[in-house]
Design an enzyme around this catalytic site. Structure first.
Site, PDB file in Angstrom:
ATOM      1  N   ARG A  74       0.844  -1.192   0.000  1.00 21.54           N
ATOM      2  CA  ARG A  74       0.000   0.000   0.000  1.00 21.54           C
ATOM      3  C   ARG A  74       0.883   1.248   0.000  1.00 21.54           C
ATOM      4  NH1 ARG A  74      -1.627   0.633   4.395  1.00 21.54           N
ATOM      5  NH2 ARG A  74      -0.950  -1.253   5.430  1.00 21.54           N
ATOM      6  N   TYR A 209      -1.921  -3.865  -6.933  1.00 21.95           N
ATOM      7  CA  TYR A 209      -1.534  -4.715  -5.809  1.00 21.95           C
ATOM      8  C   TYR A 209      -2.381  -4.517  -4.550  1.00 21.95           C
ATOM      9  CZ  TYR A 209       1.290  -7.429  -2.666  1.00 21.95           C
ATOM     10  OH  TYR A 209       1.708  -8.387  -1.774  1.00 21.95           O
ATOM     11  N   GLY A 211      -4.132  -3.964  -1.121  1.00 20.56           N
ATOM     12  CA  GLY A 211      -5.078  -2.965  -0.638  1.00 20.56           C
ATOM     13  C   GLY A 211      -5.233  -1.761  -1.548  1.00 20.56           C
ATOM     14  N   SER A 263       1.591  -7.724  11.495  1.00 18.66           N
ATOM     15  CA  SER A 263       2.018  -7.900  12.885  1.00 18.66           C
ATOM     16  C   SER A 263       1.362  -9.088  13.567  1.00 18.66           C
ATOM     17  CB  SER A 263       1.727  -6.635  13.689  1.00 18.66           C
ATOM     18  OG  SER A 263       2.440  -5.547  13.164  1.00 18.66           O
ATOM     19  N   ARG A 391       2.674 -12.322  -0.633  1.00 18.86           N
ATOM     20  CA  ARG A 391       1.446 -12.808   0.020  1.00 18.86           C
ATOM     21  C   ARG A 391       0.898 -14.052  -0.655  1.00 18.86           C
ATOM     22  NH1 ARG A 391      -1.126  -9.069   4.093  1.00 18.86           N
ATOM     23  NH2 ARG A 391       0.464  -7.476   4.291  1.00 18.86           N
ATOM     24  N   ARG A 422       4.123  -4.533  17.316  1.00 22.18           N
ATOM     25  CA  ARG A 422       5.508  -4.987  17.418  1.00 22.18           C
ATOM     26  C   ARG A 422       6.239  -4.025  18.315  1.00 22.18           C
ATOM     27  NH1 ARG A 422       7.722  -8.303  13.325  1.00 22.18           N
ATOM     28  NH2 ARG A 422       6.015  -9.000  12.033  1.00 22.18           N
TER      29      ARG A 422
HETATM   30  P1  GTP Z   1      -1.792  -7.785   7.369  1.00 24.02           P
HETATM   31  O1  GTP Z   1      -2.385  -8.787   6.445  1.00 24.02           O
HETATM   32  O2  GTP Z   1      -0.738  -6.947   6.709  1.00 24.02           O
HETATM   33  O3  GTP Z   1      -2.785  -6.909   8.032  1.00 24.02           O
HETATM   34  O4  GTP Z   1      -0.928  -8.609   8.473  1.00 24.02           O
HETATM   35  P2  GTP Z   1      -1.248  -9.535   9.739  1.00 24.02           P
HETATM   36  O5  GTP Z   1      -1.425  -8.715  10.967  1.00 24.02           O
HETATM   37  O6  GTP Z   1      -2.293 -10.530   9.426  1.00 24.02           O
HETATM   38  O7  GTP Z   1       0.160 -10.274   9.918  1.00 24.02           O
HETATM   39  P3  GTP Z   1       0.584 -11.798   9.771  1.00 24.02           P
HETATM   40  O8  GTP Z   1      -0.114 -12.702  10.739  1.00 24.02           O
HETATM   41  O9  GTP Z   1       0.521 -12.171   8.351  1.00 24.02           O
HETATM   42  O10 GTP Z   1       2.111 -11.742  10.234  1.00 24.02           O
HETATM   43  C1  GTP Z   1       3.056 -10.927   9.635  1.00 24.02           C
HETATM   44  C2  GTP Z   1       4.438 -11.383  10.002  1.00 24.02           C
HETATM   45  O11 GTP Z   1       4.605 -11.474  11.422  1.00 24.02           O
HETATM   46  C3  GTP Z   1       4.757 -12.761   9.434  1.00 24.02           C
HETATM   47  O12 GTP Z   1       6.036 -12.732   8.865  1.00 24.02           O
HETATM   48  C4  GTP Z   1       4.688 -13.658  10.639  1.00 24.02           C
HETATM   49  O13 GTP Z   1       5.520 -14.774  10.487  1.00 24.02           O
HETATM   50  C5  GTP Z   1       5.105 -12.745  11.797  1.00 24.02           C
HETATM   51  N1  GTP Z   1       4.461 -13.160  13.071  1.00 24.02           N
HETATM   52  C6  GTP Z   1       3.135 -13.417  13.271  1.00 24.02           C
HETATM   53  N2  GTP Z   1       2.888 -13.822  14.536  1.00 24.02           N
HETATM   54  C7  GTP Z   1       4.078 -13.815  15.179  1.00 24.02           C
HETATM   55  C8  GTP Z   1       4.489 -14.132  16.531  1.00 24.02           C
HETATM   56  O14 GTP Z   1       3.699 -14.497  17.395  1.00 24.02           O
HETATM   57  N3  GTP Z   1       5.829 -13.974  16.804  1.00 24.02           N
HETATM   58  C9  GTP Z   1       6.734 -13.561  15.875  1.00 24.02           C
HETATM   59  N4  GTP Z   1       8.002 -13.443  16.231  1.00 24.02           N
HETATM   60  N5  GTP Z   1       6.382 -13.259  14.587  1.00 24.02           N
HETATM   61  C10 GTP Z   1       5.085 -13.382  14.249  1.00 24.02           C
HETATM   62  C1  SPV Z   2      -2.514  -4.630   5.218  1.00 23.67           C
HETATM   63  O1  SPV Z   2      -1.569  -4.053   4.684  1.00 23.67           O
HETATM   64  O2  SPV Z   2      -2.934  -4.353   6.344  1.00 23.67           O
HETATM   65  C2  SPV Z   2      -3.149  -5.748   4.499  1.00 23.67           C
HETATM   66  C3  SPV Z   2      -2.682  -6.028   3.154  1.00 23.67           C
HETATM   67  O3  SPV Z   2      -4.036  -6.391   5.017  1.00 23.67           O
HETATM   68  S1  SPV Z   2      -3.361  -4.980   1.960  1.00 23.67           S
HETATM   69  O4  SPV Z   2      -4.582  -5.636   1.454  1.00 23.67           O
HETATM   70  O5  SPV Z   2      -2.389  -4.856   0.882  1.00 23.67           O
HETATM   71  O6  SPV Z   2      -3.675  -3.707   2.533  1.00 23.67           O
END
Ligand code: GTP
Ligand code: SPV
Ligand code: MN
Length: 608
Positions: A74, A209, A211, A263, A391, A422
């Protein structure tokens, strides 16, 4: 010029409001053909994309695509919420007057789809029959076939979703533009991603791409949705949503919560109960990125996931961290991988942190830019193979732990709301908050290191209220008041908590193993809600006593680090309170209840 009426007739698209809208934009964009999409068109469109080389096969029933290398996340600084009312201007929504932005977008889009097909994607961001259905319908127009395939996975798509809705649908226009000549990230950047919130119109130009382009997801599902929610009494948040079932008692709790982009929402919602917890709990998946929340006629707080699929971060997704995600993207699921590494000979994909070790035989491997890895120059040798924001896209039905009732339009009762970012230090593993104003205050002061989900910001520390900073559509003070109003209406208040899976040691390692182990503090939270544990009161909430957490099977290192992640650093907290003061002051007119919560916590933290 396309024969729009004929295409709409052939598809049985009878809604006259939708027809006028499609005709209007077909004339502006100059598309050569118009095609109306139903989800059942997927197989044919996949084949067309394979034939055109836009998709490459990943074995059977899985696909690979690359986006333009300057178009991989984004673009927050190019994203704008426009309305006709300057009082809608907030700190984060990049507000501009609608009358300034609309002509700009019309100019950029004029003739920009010449020679291309305009796909008409009627969609619903809700299970059919949801009480919020009338805010959930939309029609995306796009000149990009890959966007169509992604939308079919991420939203409920079909003509039947909009034919009976009159003018109650979001107009969502997406034009890709000439990606190689848009000056991405330069002073001459030509991209604009605009939500005209008070006209329920989304105009996105200059990306294909995520979002930026799948308009049902972020632009409608979050920005437009939250604006509609503000005006109509519901909440729209970047939240995951999961259920925890106690298999012994059959009792179930539903927890939703915000973690900034990339995150951990997807990972948390998919984490199956580890056997380490005595096979006692089962985690059910509802959603990983968006939740809409409302108070029902029965006074209960409800939540639902408006999406139909998962657009998950590939990096570090493996058999150990997230076996559920791995199962959700196996052969035959129709999953699409974007911007990971691909082997054109073996049709395999790979990313950093994949279950398989990094291939040593480089034959056939290309990186996310499409460049041969074997032929990399000395200086590029160690560059990542996959883009950090690469992704996978798959549908909810393929998620092994998806809840049986995930399509129930009634939604589920919400028992807990959690926030987490984070943060390398200060934030303990979990702290529970029972007071609503203090819970909302905690969400507003969520701080985190930014990630690769937004261009150029990785690692920057910033506040990200409720994880909505990039999606905020109206002023933050109104947002806070709206939260207090909606939750205030619920008879039974949810419990709040702040969690942190990302504390680091002096050597940089994560002090908490995270992923599947994150269920442990959540089970504790539900036990606290039930009065089964007491925890210890602190100035910033209730923390678990070490012995209250389920620790069976936790590894030695985690047990050794546990006291550290359950400790509060008084000095860091006092410093944090002064930062928060400045952060909250930016939001003119913030409700007094939020300031009171802040002052209460700040005074208590003095004694920490
Ligand atoms: P968006 O789709 O962008 O909104 O992301 P999201 O919040 O769904 O994040 P996602 O669960 O895909 O995690 C993003 C990154 O954080 C990945 O590379 C994961 O491997 C890492 N991650 C997720 N949970 C943990 C955790 O509990 N500990 C650590 N160290 N890393 C984590
Ligand atoms: C985010 O960035 O929080 C996402 C991926 O969930 S996107 O759809 O690209 O915004
Ligand atoms: Mn997200």
């Amino acid at each position: 010029m396309a024969d729009v009426a004929a295409a709409l007739d052939a598809a049985g698209l009878t809604n006259t409001h939708v027809r006028e809208y499609v005709e209007h934009w077909a004339a502006i964009t100059g598309a050569s053909r118009v095609e109306v999409i139903n989800a059942s068109d997927d197989d044919r469109l996949v084949q067309e994309s394979l034939d055109a080389g836009e998709l490459l096969p990943v074995g059977k029933g899985r696909y690979y695509s690359r986006s333009y290398f300057k178009d991989t996340a984004r673009a927050e600084e190019r994203t704008i919420v426009a309305t006709s009312n300057e009082s809608d201007k907030g700190i984060y929504n990049n507000w501009r007057p609608a009358e300034e932005m609309k002509p700009k977008l019309v100019e950029l889009m004029t003739g920009a789809s010449e020679g291309k097909t305009m796909y008409v994607i009627p969609y619903l961001m809700a299970p059919k029959g949801s009480p919020l259905e009338k805010f959930a319908a939309g029609v995306e127009l796009t000149d990009n076939r890959n966007v169509v395939l992604q939308m079919i996975r991420m939203a409920r798509v079909g003509v039947d979703f909009v034919n009976d809705l009159g003018d109650s649908f979001v107009k969502a226009v997406h034009v890709t533009g000439d990606l190689e000549n848009l000056g991405q990230g330069t002073p001459d950047d030509k991209r604009y991603f605009v939500t005209v919130a008070d006209e329920r119109t989304i105009l996105h130009f200059g990306s294909s791409y995520g979002g930026n382009a799948l308009l049902g997801k972020i632009a409608h599902g979050l920005r437009q949705g939250s604006y509609d929610g503000w005006k109509n009494g519901f909440l729209v948040e970047q939240f995951m949503l999961l259920g925890i079932v106690d298999k012994q008692t059959g009792k179930k709790w539903n927890i939703c919560g915000g973690f900034p982009s990339a995150s951990g929402k997807t990972n948390l919602a998919m984490t199956l109960a580890p056997d380490a917890l005595g096979d006692r709990y089962h985690v059910e998946f509802y959603g990983d990125d968006i939740a809409w929340l409302w108070v029902g006629d029965d006074g209960k707080l409800y939540g639902m996931n408006p999406e139909y699929g998962v657009f998950g971060v590939a990096k570090d997704t493996n058999e150990k961290t997230n076996p559920t995600a791995v199962d959700a993207i196996v052969e035959g699921t129709g999953a699409i991988f974007t911007n990971v590494a691909y082997n054109e000979k073996t049709q395999q994909v790979w990313w950093e942190g994949h279950t398989d070790p990094k291939p040593t035989d480089l034959d056939g491997w290309t990186d996310w830019k499409g460049e041969s890895i074997a032929e990399r120059s000395e200086e590029d040798k160690d560059a990542p193979w996959a883009h950090p924001n690469s992704r996978f896209t798959t549908t909810l039905e393929h998620v092994p732990n998806v809840a049986d009732d995930f399509e129930d339009p009634a939604g589920v009762e919400i028992h807990g709301i959690i926030f987490g970012g984070r943060t390398r230090d200060r934030e303990p593993l979990i702290r529970a908050i029972t007071d609503v104003a203090e819970g909302v205050y905690d969400g507003l002061t969520l701080g985190a290191e930014a990630t690769a989900a937004a261009d150029g910001l990785e690692g920057v520390l910033r506040y990200d209220p409720m994880s909505m900073r990039p999606f905020m559509s109206y002023p933050e003070a109104d947002y806070a008041a709206h939260w207090l109003e909606v939750i205030g209406r619920a008879d039974k208040k949810p419990i709040f908590a702040h969690v942190n899976w990302f504390q680091r040691g002096d050597d940089g390692r994560f002090l908490w193993p995270g992923y599947r182990e994150n269920l442990r503090p959540l089970v504790w939270l539900m036990q606290l809600l039930e009065g089964e544990v007491k925890g210890v009161e602190t100035p910033v909430g209730t923390l678990p006593l070490r012995e209250e957490l389920l620790l069976d099977g936790l590894d030695e290192q985690a047990l050794a680090d546990l006291d550290t992640v359950l400790t509060l650093d008084g000095e860091r907290w006092r410093q944090e309170m002064s930062f928060r003061e400045g952060h909250l002051r930016e939001f003119a007119g913030l409700p007094e209840e939020i300031w009171e919560a802040h002052r209460r916590v700040a005074a208590d933290v003095e004694s920490l």
